[in-house]
Write a protein that holds these residues in place. Structure first.
Motif, PDB file in Angstrom:
ATOM      1  N   PHE A  73      -9.279  -5.338  -2.636  1.00 43.88           N
ATOM      2  CA  PHE A  73      -8.840  -4.182  -3.295  1.00 43.88           C
ATOM      3  C   PHE A  73      -9.232  -2.904  -2.491  1.00 43.88           C
ATOM      4  N   THR A  74     -10.501  -3.027  -2.091  1.00 41.18           N
ATOM      5  CA  THR A  74     -11.028  -1.817  -0.954  1.00 41.18           C
ATOM      6  C   THR A  74     -10.090  -1.577  -0.075  1.00 41.18           C
ATOM      7  N   GLY A  75      -9.736  -2.762   0.704  1.00 42.99           N
ATOM      8  CA  GLY A  75      -9.057  -2.532   1.999  1.00 42.99           C
ATOM      9  C   GLY A  75      -7.588  -2.114   1.432  1.00 42.99           C
ATOM     10  N   LEU A  76      -6.964  -2.831   0.586  1.00 38.49           N
ATOM     11  CA  LEU A  76      -5.502  -2.820   0.168  1.00 38.49           C
ATOM     12  C   LEU A  76      -5.422  -1.210  -0.487  1.00 38.49           C
ATOM     13  N   ARG A  77      -6.412  -0.790  -1.199  1.00 38.53           N
ATOM     14  CA  ARG A  77      -6.290   0.567  -1.432  1.00 38.53           C
ATOM     15  C   ARG A  77      -6.283   1.682  -0.599  1.00 38.53           C
ATOM     16  N   ALA A  78      -7.272   1.582   0.427  1.00 41.03           N
ATOM     17  CA  ALA A  78      -7.284   2.526   1.636  1.00 41.03           C
ATOM     18  C   ALA A  78      -5.991   2.481   2.322  1.00 41.03           C
ATOM     19  N   TRP A  79      -5.434   1.203   2.610  1.00 39.09           N
ATOM     20  CA  TRP A  79      -4.253   1.048   3.647  1.00 39.09           C
ATOM     21  C   TRP A  79      -2.968   1.593   2.855  1.00 39.09           C
ATOM     22  N   THR A  80      -3.029   1.540   1.684  1.00 39.66           N
ATOM     23  CA  THR A  80      -1.727   1.935   0.727  1.00 39.66           C
ATOM     24  C   THR A  80      -1.790   3.599   0.664  1.00 39.66           C
ATOM     25  N   MET A  81      -3.009   3.932   0.435  1.00 39.57           N
ATOM     26  CA  MET A  81      -3.258   5.516   0.557  1.00 39.57           C
ATOM     27  C   MET A  81      -2.779   6.157   1.634  1.00 39.57           C
ATOM     28  N   GLU A  82      -3.058   5.431   2.658  1.00 38.13           N
ATOM     29  CA  GLU A  82      -3.294   6.133   3.989  1.00 38.13           C
ATOM     30  C   GLU A  82      -1.858   6.017   4.490  1.00 38.13           C
ATOM     31  N   TYR A  83      -1.102   4.967   4.455  1.00 36.60           N
ATOM     32  CA  TYR A  83       0.073   4.726   5.307  1.00 36.60           C
ATOM     33  C   TYR A  83       1.442   4.329   4.375  1.00 36.60           C
ATOM     34  N   ILE A  84       1.038   4.309   3.420  1.00 30.80           N
ATOM     35  CA  ILE A  84       2.410   4.635   2.263  1.00 30.80           C
ATOM     36  C   ILE A  84       2.375   5.872   1.324  1.00 30.80           C
ATOM     37  N   LEU A  85       1.183   5.917   0.564  1.00 34.04           N
ATOM     38  CA  LEU A  85       1.259   7.031  -0.608  1.00 34.04           C
ATOM     39  C   LEU A  85       1.176   8.468   0.194  1.00 34.04           C
ATOM     40  N   ALA A  86       0.184   8.757   1.140  1.00 32.53           N
ATOM     41  CA  ALA A  86       0.156   9.916   1.656  1.00 32.53           C
ATOM     42  C   ALA A  86       1.361  10.364   2.478  1.00 32.53           C
ATOM     43  N   PRO A  87       2.195   9.356   3.095  1.00 33.46           N
ATOM     44  CA  PRO A  87       3.311   9.971   3.769  1.00 33.46           C
ATOM     45  C   PRO A  87       4.391  10.371   2.566  1.00 33.46           C
ATOM     46  N   ILE A  88       4.225   9.649   1.538  1.00 28.23           N
ATOM     47  CA  ILE A  88       5.230   9.854   0.428  1.00 28.23           C
ATOM     48  C   ILE A  88       5.040  11.335  -0.275  1.00 28.23           C
ATOM     49  N   ALA A  89       3.627  11.527  -0.132  1.00 31.50           N
ATOM     50  CA  ALA A  89       3.236  13.036  -0.702  1.00 31.50           C
ATOM     51  C   ALA A  89       3.724  14.046   0.078  1.00 31.50           C
ATOM     52  N   LYS A  90       3.578  13.780   1.541  1.00 33.66           N
ATOM     53  CA  LYS A  90       4.105  14.566   2.537  1.00 33.66           C
ATOM     54  C   LYS A  90       5.543  14.973   2.404  1.00 33.66           C
ATOM     55  N   LEU A  91       6.233  13.983   2.126  1.00 33.92           N
ATOM     56  CA  LEU A  91       7.959  14.014   1.988  1.00 33.92           C
ATOM     57  C   LEU A  91       7.971  14.907   0.714  1.00 33.92           C
ATOM     58  N   GLN A  92       7.241  15.121  -0.275  1.00 41.22           N
ATOM     59  CA  GLN A  92       7.360  15.942  -1.416  1.00 41.22           C
ATOM     60  C   GLN A  92       6.907  17.258  -1.126  1.00 41.22           C
ATOM     61  N   GLY A  93       6.482  17.459   0.020  1.00 37.08           N
ATOM     62  CA  GLY A  93       6.149  18.889   0.268  1.00 37.08           C
ATOM     63  C   GLY A  93       4.672  19.145   0.109  1.00 37.08           C
ATOM     64  N   ILE A  94       3.683  18.114  -0.240  1.00 33.48           N
ATOM     65  CA  ILE A  94       2.234  18.536  -0.445  1.00 33.48           C
ATOM     66  C   ILE A  94       1.461  18.443   1.062  1.00 33.48           C
ATOM     67  N   THR A  95       0.894  19.528   1.238  1.00 30.59           N
ATOM     68  CA  THR A  95       0.321  19.772   2.385  1.00 30.59           C
ATOM     69  C   THR A  95      -1.389  19.787   2.506  1.00 30.59           C
ATOM     70  N   LYS A  96      -1.731  20.353   1.503  1.00 33.12           N
ATOM     71  CA  LYS A  96      -3.208  20.411   1.206  1.00 33.12           C
ATOM     72  C   LYS A  96      -3.950  19.280   1.048  1.00 33.12           C
ATOM     73  N   ARG A  97      -5.083  19.328   1.874  1.00 35.54           N
ATOM     74  CA  ARG A  97      -5.770  17.729   1.983  1.00 35.54           C
ATOM     75  C   ARG A  97      -6.298  17.390   0.574  1.00 35.54           C
ATOM     76  N   LYS A  98      -6.777  18.146  -0.140  1.00 34.86           N
ATOM     77  CA  LYS A  98      -7.319  17.653  -1.283  1.00 34.86           C
ATOM     78  C   LYS A  98      -6.156  17.295  -2.236  1.00 34.86           C
ATOM     79  N   GLU A  99      -5.219  18.034  -2.417  1.00 31.05           N
ATOM     80  CA  GLU A  99      -3.846  17.314  -3.109  1.00 31.05           C
ATOM     81  C   GLU A  99      -3.303  16.188  -2.512  1.00 31.05           C
ATOM     82  N   LEU A 100      -3.335  16.018  -1.248  1.00 32.40           N
ATOM     83  CA  LEU A 100      -2.979  14.801  -0.752  1.00 32.40           C
ATOM     84  C   LEU A 100      -3.630  13.628  -1.193  1.00 32.40           C
TER      85      LEU A 100
END
Length: 481
Positions: free
Chosen positions: A135-162
């Motif tokens: 869970f620890t590895g999957l959570r970190a990997w999913t957040m960094e390589y899948i979910l954060a890029p999706i957030a950036k596509l939605q126009g989210i740029t601030k570090r805390k909001e990402l």
């Protein structure tokens, strides 16, 4: 602040100044020499009466040992998790003597070939540990390589909001996987839509593979959540969340050890249905879909009220009213194939802990056991009532037209980005002094877009006659982080 020099310095003068900076005493900075995140002020400064050049740098906050360790773990959790899992599989493949232990990490233990079901025991800790690492590895990997890029596509740029978007999206992924699994188990059980059926056939000391994997997976997730809230940035409701996680883990341990996985499964799906909507509403808020966020927040409120304050209370009432009528009072001992009881409980209270370390030891039901379960469940209800009062405040804001914004935990830290503070530090010159023949003027010209004109007296830079500016460009530029 710096002194200006009307004549254009030669490279030889620059070398002399660089050498002087190496031996100059470190200046004492006056109050007000730092700037805020607006980055007002020059990149380079020079103290009065000194050739020492100061460079503006980001001021790093002092961190304790635990905070440094936590930050290191957060930054390396993907690699650590992957390496630990790889180590387990490699040890299992190439070290035959280790297989008696390593196979327990990724296989459910205590299988009974006669019944095709599983008993409970201490070796289940191996599988739980494996799930926590995964869970620890999957959570970190999913957040960094899948979910954060999706957030950036939605126009989210601030570090805390990402970060917040990725955290909430991960919870949404988890609950959309485990909640349907829990509902499937419940709908195919003999106690479906029958609270009294939760307590029949007790104590059944074996469970099927799906129920065992589901309970252990949920248990591992909540243990991992305790780790998460300690290594990541602390929120306003840290204490309430910590209490909630400890109660949840304790109840999962108790229902598993005391063979109450039926009611454990039901309570989990009651609590998890709410978390299908809350992370989704938060993600929509961060992405800017305010109106849709308000509608989802409305669904969240309805599900919360129905699940956590109606159905949950009904389950608690069933524990209080139905268990004395249906469950036999007394203790049982032995495996499912050789169960003895009911018998009188042993003297003292040590028998209450026996199911946690001896799978075939005494497992009992009486008033003491009943209230040992009911007390943390009631405490959990008080925590959810406290949270629901905050949810109502958000609902009032929505009705006023201010939009849904959860006041429980998502704005918990500081709300906006923390202001970054800048300070001026002495810019150490290059260690190696170079002559004019070693200067790559053509390369410097290409990098800065400034044409250098040579003369018999030295080098002149149009528009850059300040001595400290030349020092900054030639001697200090490589020191800026």
């Amino acid at each position: 602040m710096g002194d200006s020099h009307p004549s254009s310095p030669s490279p030889a003068d620059g070398n002399t100044a660089v050498g002087s900076a190496k031996t100059a005493a470190r200046p004492q900075l006056r109050n007000g020499s730092s700037s805020t995140s607006t980055m007002n002020g020059p990149l380079y400064m020079q103290t009065s009466g000194s050739n020492v050049v100061l460079v503006r740098k980001l001021k790093r906050k002092e961190e304790g040992t635990w905070r440094q360790l936590a930050r290191w773990f957060v930054e390396n959790q993907i690699g650590l998790s992957f390496n630990l899992i790889a180590l387990i599989f490699l040890a299992n493949a190439f070290i035959p003597k280790a297989r008696t232990v390593t196979h327990k990490f990724y296989n459910l233990c205590y299988y009974n070939p006669e019944t095709g079901r599983y008993a409970v025991g201490f070796d289940d800790a191996y599988f739980i540990t494996f799930c926590i690492i995964a869970f620890t590895g999957l959570r970190a990997w999913t957040m960094e390589y899948i979910l954060a890029p999706i957030a950036k596509l939605q126009g989210i740029t601030k570090r805390k909001e990402l970060t917040r978007f990725s955290e909430q999206a991960w919870l949404m992924v988890y609950y959309f996987a485990f909640w349907p699994l829990g509902v499937y188990i419940y709908c195919h059980s003999p106690h479906y839509m029958n609270l009294r059926g939760l307590w029949t056939s007790w104590p059944d000391r074996e469970v099927d593979v799906l129920m065992k994997g589901y309970i252990l997976g949920q248990w591992a997730f909540w243990l991992q959540q305790i780790l998460v809230i300690h290594i990541e940035e602390r929120r306003k409701d840290h204490t309430q969340m910590l209490i909630h996680h400890f109660i949840t883990c304790s109840l999962l341990y108790a229902c598993y050890g005391y063979h109450h996985t039926r009611v454990g499964n039901l309570i989990l799906i009651i609590m998890d249905v709410v978390d299908l909507f809350l992370p989704l509403a938060k993600c929509l808020k961060y992405a800017g879909y305010t109106n849709l966020c308000d509608y989802v927040f409305g669904l969240f409120m309805v599900s919360w009220l129905a699940a956590r304050h109606v159905i949950y209370v009904m389950v608690c009432w069933s524990i209080y009213a139905h268990t004395p009528e249906i469950m036999p009072t007394g203790c049982f001992k032995g495996s499912n194939n050789n169960l003895v009881g009911p018998v009188e409980p042993p003297p003292g209270l040590s028998y209450l802990f026996e199911p946690f370390y001896d799978p075939n030891g005494h497992v009992c039901y009486n008033e003491t056991v009943k209230w040992a379960f009911l007390t943390p469940l009631i405490l959990l209800q008080f925590i959810t009532i406290f949270w629901f009062t905050m949810v109502i405040r958000v609902a009032i804001k929505v009705l006023r037209g201010d939009g849904a914004e959860d006041s429980r935990s998502d704005d918990e830290a500081c709300g906006d980005e923390e202001e970054e503070e800048y300070i001026y530090e002495e810019a150490e010159p290059l260690e190696e002094e170079v002559g004019v023949e070693a200067l790559d003027l053509k390369n410097w010209e290409r990098r800065h877009g400034v044409r250098i004109q040579s003369s018999s007296t030295g080098v002149s830079l149009p528009g850059h006659s300040d001595r400290k500016e030349l020092l900054g460009r030639i001697g200090c530029e490589k020191q800026v982080e």
